[in-house]
Enzyme design. Sequence first.
Site, short mmCIF file in Angstrom:
data_model
loop_
_atom_site.label_atom_id
_atom_site.label_comp_id
_atom_site.label_asym_id
_atom_site.label_seq_id
_atom_site.Cartn_x
_atom_site.Cartn_y
_atom_site.Cartn_z
N ILE A 102 -36.01 -25.41 -19.31
CA ILE A 102 -35.78 -25.74 -20.93
C ILE A 102 -34.36 -25.58 -21.14
CG2 ILE A 102 -36.10 -22.98 -21.34
CD1 ILE A 102 -37.67 -23.86 -23.96
N CYS A 103 -33.97 -26.21 -22.44
CA CYS A 103 -32.80 -26.27 -22.87
C CYS A 103 -31.70 -27.15 -22.30
CB CYS A 103 -32.29 -24.98 -23.52
SG CYS A 103 -31.04 -24.91 -24.80
N ALA A 104 -30.63 -26.38 -21.72
CA ALA A 104 -29.59 -26.90 -20.89
C ALA A 104 -30.30 -26.96 -19.42
CB ALA A 104 -28.35 -26.26 -21.07
#
Length: 183
Positions: A102-104
């Site tokens: 998730i995210c970066a």
Amino acid sequence: MKKTAVLFATGFEEVEALTVVDLLRRGKIGCDMISLEDQDRVTGSHGIGIYMDAKFSETDFSRYDGVILPGGMPGTRNLAADSRVLALLRSFAGEGKLTAAICAAPTVLAKAGLLAGKKAVCYPGMEDQLTGAKVSYDPVAVDGTVITSRGLGTAIPFGLSIVQYFTGGERAEALSASVVYGK
């Protein structure tokens, strides 16, 4: 019971990590919090320290059905810089096991070479680091054994997607209702 490992590196995004851990445990999926730095406690990007279930160097990853990477900075950079993490991701992918980020952190999946030809998402502005991926802008992308998500605001649908991956839609829908998600 299916079992997952969430890898915690110093500087992880607390909400992304703990939302997923919480939802998996509520969904009756085993979920261990694994310290990358082999510490009993890992501190997130906002200074919140979390006690771990196990240390990376002492973990038998063959017991797990999936590995999950939370985002956050510098947590994502710490995950990407660790050759053990990249080898573990490649091993899981080779065995047809879940790899999720998730995210970066989807950029770590890309660095491991797991996103070629796969639909994937990440934190806005990092799409150029999803080498080989079919970039999407949906909140969550599920492509075979790879699940990716965009950021803190998508942590609940990300966690629910992992529950659905392992148990099917009925349990994920019941869990979504029980936490009053989207209601």
